[in-house]
Design an enzyme around this catalytic site. Structure first.
Site, PDB file in Angstrom:
ATOM      1  N   GLY A  19      46.000  45.378  38.683  1.00 19.21           N
ATOM      2  CA  GLY A  19      45.032  44.317  39.010  1.00 19.21           C
ATOM      3  C   GLY A  19      43.781  44.497  38.162  1.00 19.21           C
ATOM      4  O   GLY A  19      43.136  45.545  38.212  1.00 19.21           O
ATOM      5  N   GLU A  51      47.502  43.352  34.486  1.00 18.94           N
ATOM      6  CA  GLU A  51      46.967  42.148  35.127  1.00 18.94           C
ATOM      7  C   GLU A  51      47.927  40.987  34.893  1.00 18.94           C
ATOM      8  O   GLU A  51      48.321  40.717  33.764  1.00 18.94           O
ATOM      9  CB  GLU A  51      45.566  41.836  34.559  1.00 18.94           C
ATOM     10  CG  GLU A  51      45.005  40.479  34.923  1.00 18.94           C
ATOM     11  CD  GLU A  51      44.937  40.210  36.419  1.00 18.94           C
ATOM     12  OE1 GLU A  51      44.303  40.994  37.152  1.00 18.94           O
ATOM     13  OE2 GLU A  51      45.522  39.194  36.866  1.00 18.94           O
ATOM     14  N   ALA A  94      29.605  41.748  50.161  1.00 19.78           N
ATOM     15  CA  ALA A  94      28.760  42.237  51.248  1.00 19.78           C
ATOM     16  C   ALA A  94      27.534  41.339  51.443  1.00 19.78           C
ATOM     17  O   ALA A  94      27.170  41.013  52.571  1.00 19.78           O
ATOM     18  CB  ALA A  94      28.305  43.659  50.936  1.00 19.78           C
ATOM     19  N   GLY A 152      38.398  47.062  69.561  1.00 22.43           N
ATOM     20  CA  GLY A 152      38.218  45.935  70.474  1.00 22.43           C
ATOM     21  C   GLY A 152      39.280  44.872  70.275  1.00 22.43           C
ATOM     22  O   GLY A 152      39.885  44.766  69.204  1.00 22.43           O
ATOM     23  N   LYS A 173      35.655  50.288  65.607  1.00 25.66           N
ATOM     24  CA  LYS A 173      36.533  51.449  65.847  1.00 25.66           C
ATOM     25  C   LYS A 173      36.221  52.577  64.878  1.00 25.66           C
ATOM     26  O   LYS A 173      36.616  53.711  65.091  1.00 25.66           O
ATOM     27  CB  LYS A 173      38.000  51.050  65.750  1.00 25.66           C
ATOM     28  CG  LYS A 173      38.414  50.516  64.403  1.00 25.66           C
ATOM     29  CD  LYS A 173      39.870  50.091  64.478  1.00 25.66           C
ATOM     30  CE  LYS A 173      40.218  49.420  63.222  1.00 25.66           C
ATOM     31  NZ  LYS A 173      41.025  49.319  62.374  1.00 25.66           N
ATOM     32  N   ARG A 209      42.004  41.770  48.566  1.00 29.14           N
ATOM     33  CA  ARG A 209      41.835  42.260  49.932  1.00 29.14           C
ATOM     34  C   ARG A 209      42.202  41.150  50.918  1.00 29.14           C
ATOM     35  O   ARG A 209      41.884  39.982  50.707  1.00 29.14           O
ATOM     36  CB  ARG A 209      40.386  42.714  50.160  1.00 29.14           C
ATOM     37  CG  ARG A 209      40.016  43.938  49.298  1.00 29.14           C
ATOM     38  CD  ARG A 209      38.606  44.413  49.575  1.00 29.14           C
ATOM     39  NE  ARG A 209      38.427  44.881  50.935  1.00 29.14           N
ATOM     40  CZ  ARG A 209      38.697  46.125  51.348  1.00 29.14           C
ATOM     41  NH1 ARG A 209      39.135  47.035  50.489  1.00 29.14           N
ATOM     42  NH2 ARG A 209      38.515  46.476  52.605  1.00 29.14           N
ATOM     43  N   HIS A 243       7.492  41.962  27.767  1.00 29.07           N
ATOM     44  CA  HIS A 243       8.140  42.445  26.544  1.00 29.07           C
ATOM     45  C   HIS A 243       7.890  43.938  26.390  1.00 29.07           C
ATOM     46  O   HIS A 243       6.748  44.369  26.542  1.00 29.07           O
ATOM     47  CB  HIS A 243       7.552  41.710  25.341  1.00 29.07           C
ATOM     48  CG  HIS A 243       8.090  42.190  24.031  1.00 29.07           C
ATOM     49  ND1 HIS A 243       9.378  41.911  23.626  1.00 29.07           N
ATOM     50  CD2 HIS A 243       7.522  42.927  23.046  1.00 29.07           C
ATOM     51  CE1 HIS A 243       9.565  42.455  22.442  1.00 29.07           C
ATOM     52  NE2 HIS A 243       8.469  43.084  22.070  1.00 29.07           N
ATOM     53  N   THR A 299      33.206  48.743  55.510  1.00 30.60           N
ATOM     54  CA  THR A 299      33.780  49.015  54.186  1.00 30.60           C
ATOM     55  C   THR A 299      32.700  49.220  53.137  1.00 30.60           C
ATOM     56  O   THR A 299      32.739  50.178  52.372  1.00 30.60           O
ATOM     57  CB  THR A 299      34.699  47.848  53.771  1.00 30.60           C
ATOM     58  OG1 THR A 299      35.727  47.717  54.755  1.00 30.60           O
ATOM     59  CG2 THR A 299      35.330  48.092  52.411  1.00 30.60           C
ATOM     60  N   CYS A 300      31.726  48.318  53.079  1.00 30.52           N
ATOM     61  CA  CYS A 300      30.737  48.368  51.994  1.00 30.52           C
ATOM     62  C   CYS A 300      30.041  49.733  51.950  1.00 30.52           C
ATOM     63  O   CYS A 300      29.981  50.360  50.904  1.00 30.52           O
ATOM     64  CB  CYS A 300      29.716  47.246  52.172  1.00 30.52           C
ATOM     65  SG  CYS A 300      28.395  47.334  50.968  1.00 30.52           S
TER      66      CYS A 300
HETATM   67  P1  NAI Z   1      40.420  40.522  42.860  1.00 24.65           P
HETATM   68  O1  NAI Z   1      40.925  39.284  43.502  1.00 24.65           O
HETATM   69  O2  NAI Z   1      39.091  40.543  42.215  1.00 24.65           O
HETATM   70  O3  NAI Z   1      41.458  40.986  41.724  1.00 24.65           O
HETATM   71  C1  NAI Z   1      42.817  41.209  41.983  1.00 24.65           C
HETATM   72  C2  NAI Z   1      43.583  41.020  40.670  1.00 24.65           C
HETATM   73  O4  NAI Z   1      44.924  41.461  40.857  1.00 24.65           O
HETATM   74  C3  NAI Z   1      43.633  39.566  40.231  1.00 24.65           C
HETATM   75  O5  NAI Z   1      43.110  39.437  38.941  1.00 24.65           O
HETATM   76  C4  NAI Z   1      45.125  39.243  40.314  1.00 24.65           C
HETATM   77  O6  NAI Z   1      45.534  38.328  39.330  1.00 24.65           O
HETATM   78  C5  NAI Z   1      45.769  40.606  40.113  1.00 24.65           C
HETATM   79  N1  NAI Z   1      47.147  40.654  40.608  1.00 24.65           N
HETATM   80  C6  NAI Z   1      47.616  40.166  41.781  1.00 24.65           C
HETATM   81  N2  NAI Z   1      48.947  40.363  41.856  1.00 24.65           N
HETATM   82  C7  NAI Z   1      49.339  40.998  40.718  1.00 24.65           C
HETATM   83  C8  NAI Z   1      50.580  41.448  40.195  1.00 24.65           C
HETATM   84  N3  NAI Z   1      51.725  41.309  40.881  1.00 24.65           N
HETATM   85  N4  NAI Z   1      50.598  42.076  38.986  1.00 24.65           N
HETATM   86  C9  NAI Z   1      49.431  42.214  38.290  1.00 24.65           C
HETATM   87  N5  NAI Z   1      48.251  41.790  38.723  1.00 24.65           N
HETATM   88  C10 NAI Z   1      48.184  41.186  39.923  1.00 24.65           C
HETATM   89  O7  NAI Z   1      40.575  41.651  43.981  1.00 24.65           O
HETATM   90  P2  NAI Z   1      40.111  43.184  43.980  1.00 24.65           P
HETATM   91  O8  NAI Z   1      39.692  43.612  42.628  1.00 24.65           O
HETATM   92  O9  NAI Z   1      41.199  43.926  44.661  1.00 24.65           O
HETATM   93  O10 NAI Z   1      38.832  43.148  44.896  1.00 24.65           O
HETATM   94  C11 NAI Z   1      38.949  42.715  46.255  1.00 24.65           C
HETATM   95  C12 NAI Z   1      37.674  42.065  46.740  1.00 24.65           C
HETATM   96  O11 NAI Z   1      36.633  43.000  46.827  1.00 24.65           O
HETATM   97  C13 NAI Z   1      37.219  40.970  45.803  1.00 24.65           C
HETATM   98  O12 NAI Z   1      37.020  39.801  46.550  1.00 24.65           O
HETATM   99  C14 NAI Z   1      35.953  41.456  45.231  1.00 24.65           C
HETATM  100  O13 NAI Z   1      35.022  40.404  45.059  1.00 24.65           O
HETATM  101  C15 NAI Z   1      35.470  42.487  46.238  1.00 24.65           C
HETATM  102  N6  NAI Z   1      34.759  43.524  45.501  1.00 24.65           N
HETATM  103  C16 NAI Z   1      33.520  43.259  45.012  1.00 24.65           C
HETATM  104  C17 NAI Z   1      32.853  44.173  44.243  1.00 24.65           C
HETATM  105  C18 NAI Z   1      31.526  43.825  43.667  1.00 24.65           C
HETATM  106  O14 NAI Z   1      30.920  42.846  44.100  1.00 24.65           O
HETATM  107  N7  NAI Z   1      31.033  44.547  42.670  1.00 24.65           N
HETATM  108  C19 NAI Z   1      33.436  45.490  43.947  1.00 24.65           C
HETATM  109  C20 NAI Z   1      34.757  45.638  44.452  1.00 24.65           C
HETATM  110  C21 NAI Z   1      35.368  44.695  45.215  1.00 24.65           C
END
Ligand code: NAI
Length: 462
Positions: free
Chosen positions: A179, A202, A314, A118, A39, A267, A439, A45-46
């Site tokens: 977070g 956090e 991704a 879809g 859509k 997410r 090196h 997203t990536c």
């Molecule tokens: P995440 O699961 O990495 O982190 C979310 C954080 O929020 C956790 O540490 C959790 O404990 C905290 N949290 C949850 N509820 C809370 C509350 N009530 N108060 C305070 N803290 C709380 O999820 P994030 O950072 O949103 O990323 C989502 C997804 O996207 C992940 O699976 C990540 O792997 C992916 N991603 C990957 C990237 C990369 O590979 N470089 C970059 C950005 C996202």
């Protein structure tokens, strides 16, 4: 481009993000006919709202930091400001070029692209605007969305998701990042480099809590030095609007005020109201349940990417997409080893890792069966040239292979390929210690760590 009006295909794919479009490209290569439905923009997203634009922001942040710190290299430069218009033009330009390339690839491969929302209306059919696309096979690849918390209203002005944050046309004066996971520390890092006052909240006891504990400690040390504020171990309770922004309250009653708040608490899978459950697909907390061959157990329906429980990355989606296309073509590909997927957080400092953390390895094999080694980047010439602090931590099974590689410091993302190879090869440190590293490179740090773990440290202290 005129919209196709239904038809029958070898594969109908719902969702054109990393998982969906990779499946489409590989399937076309294998001479299967494909309809790819989305859509929004191809690339998902990536490409449009995640990996690519955020890494462009992180690169601009690095340029800002280097300008700020240029004097330590004897270079006189002054950071006079951040022009978000310019930063966004650079970021959007990168996305636009990659988007154009992807559109070209899909066209060249004669993939039928359908632009519209879809819905799975039968086990072999997706309907888009009243047109039916029937597939001998169906791949569900509808990705994920930014989660919020009960009572936390995302308005896109004061309370933002990462998608809104990517479109900001100014540097906020102050930000609360809710977070301290991957998205949280990456945006905190960007905004601090751009000059904002940043506080991360956090709930868990440490930042990047999915990583090895030593890595979290180093990120926290580096963030303290960068004057990025963070409060760990206290869940967020509520947010209120103030005259100039937001006020967040955390457990214990402490309040923090800022201009905006970014919600980065994970997410969720995009699977609601798409007809999945009606057609018999099993969902668990919204995620699609599959077997290890990514089959849902219903008809010829497969699922890939963020809707399948596991790491929401991704490159996992790409690999799953390729896997399913090959499975459908009858190539019987080897199942994907989820433990062999590399992880990178592109904050300053970067975190890159493979395999098991020390805690997980000890849980799995027993504390006395596992040893670790931390190699300090202080002993690595190239890291000293870059003036970066950090370390590489190796986790091994005694008299056995490397179980985990954990790295923190500037540019560690570029070393994860070697770490991955070593992990997937199930190499013993003694075998890897034989490899010659150029090196001076940061790769050498991995070599030195393996030498040390094999009992013959060269530039490292044992
Ligand atoms: P995440 O699961 O990495 O982190 C979310 C954080 O929020 C956790 O540490 C959790 O404990 C905290 N949290 C949850 N509820 C809370 C509350 N009530 N108060 C305070 N803290 C709380 O999820 P994030 O950072 O949103 O990323 C989502 C997804 O996207 C992940 O699976 C990540 O792997 C992916 N991603 C990957 C990237 C990369 O590979 N470089 C970059 C950005 C996202």
């Amino acid at each position: 481009m005129s919209q196709p009006n239904g038809g029958t295909f070898d594969i109908v794919i719902l969702g054109a993000g990393s998982g969906g479009y990779a499946a489409a490209l590989r399937a076309a290569e294998l001479n299967l006919s494909v309809a790819l439905i989305d859509k929004a923009e191809l690339g998902g997203t990536c490409l449009h709202r995640g990996c690519i634009p955020t890494k462009a922001l992180l690169h601009a942040a690095e340029v800002a930091e280097q300008t700020r710190e240029s004097e330590q290299f004897g270079v006189k430069a002054e950071l006079v400001g951040i022009d978000m218009g310019g930063v966004n033009a650079y970021k959007d330009g990168v996305v636009a070029r990659l988007y154009k390339g992807l559109q070209g690839l899909l066209k060249q491969d004669k993939i039928t692209v359908v632009n519209g929302a879809g819905k799975l209306v039968a086990q072999d059919t997706v309907e888009v605007d009243g047109q039916r696309y029937t597939g001998r096979n169906i791949i569900l690849a509808t990705g994920s969305y930014s989660r919020s918390l009960p009572g936390l209203e995302v308005d896109g002005r004061r309370v933002l998701t990462s998608e809104h944050a990517l479109k900001l046309d100014r540097v906020p004066s102050s930000v609360i990042v809710l977070g301290g996971g991957v998205i949280g520390v990456e945006f905190a890092s960007v905004w601090k480099s751009f000059g904002a006052d940043v506080t991360i909240l956090e709930a868990l006891p440490r930042l990047v809590a999915a990583e090895d504990e030593d890595i979290s400690k180093q990120v926290e040390r580096a963030f303290r030095k960068r004057k990025i504020n963070f409060k760990v171990g206290k869940p967020f309770e509520k947010v209120e609007h103030t005259d100039n922004g937001v006020r967040a309250t955390i457990a214990g009653g402490e309040t923090i005020e800022a201009e905006i708040l970014l919600v980065a608490v994970g997410r969720g899978p995009t699977t609601a109201n798409l007809g999945y459950e009606e057609q018999g697909v099993t969902l668990d907390r919204g995620f699609v349940i599959t077997n290890e061959r990514l089959h849902t157990g219903v008809g010829n329906i497969y699922a890939v990417g963020d809707i399948v429980p596991g790491l929401q990355l991704a490159h996992r989606g790409f690999q799953q997409g390729i896997f399913v296309a090959e499975e459908i073509a009858g190539l019987r590909p080897a199942a994907i080893d989820e433990a062999g997927i590399p992880r990178v957080t592109y904050s300053d400092p970067e975190v890159a890792s493979m395999g098991l953390t020390e805690a997980r390895a000890k849980e799995q094999y027993g504390a006395d069966k596992v040893s670790t080694y931390n190699y300090n980047l202080g002993g690595n010439g190239k890291s000293q040239i870059l003036k970066t602090a950090g370390f590489i931590k190796l986790v091994r099974l005694n008299d056995g292979p490397v179980l985990g590689v954990h790295m923190v410091g500037a540019r560690m993302s570029e070393l994860v390929g070697e770490a991955q190879l070593i992990y997937n090869w199930e190499a013993f440190p003694e075998e890897v210690a034989q490899l010659v590293h150029a090196h001076p490179t940061q790769n050498e740090a991995l070599g030195e760590a393996f030498l040390a773990l094999a009992g013959k440290p060269l530039h490292a202290h044992s």
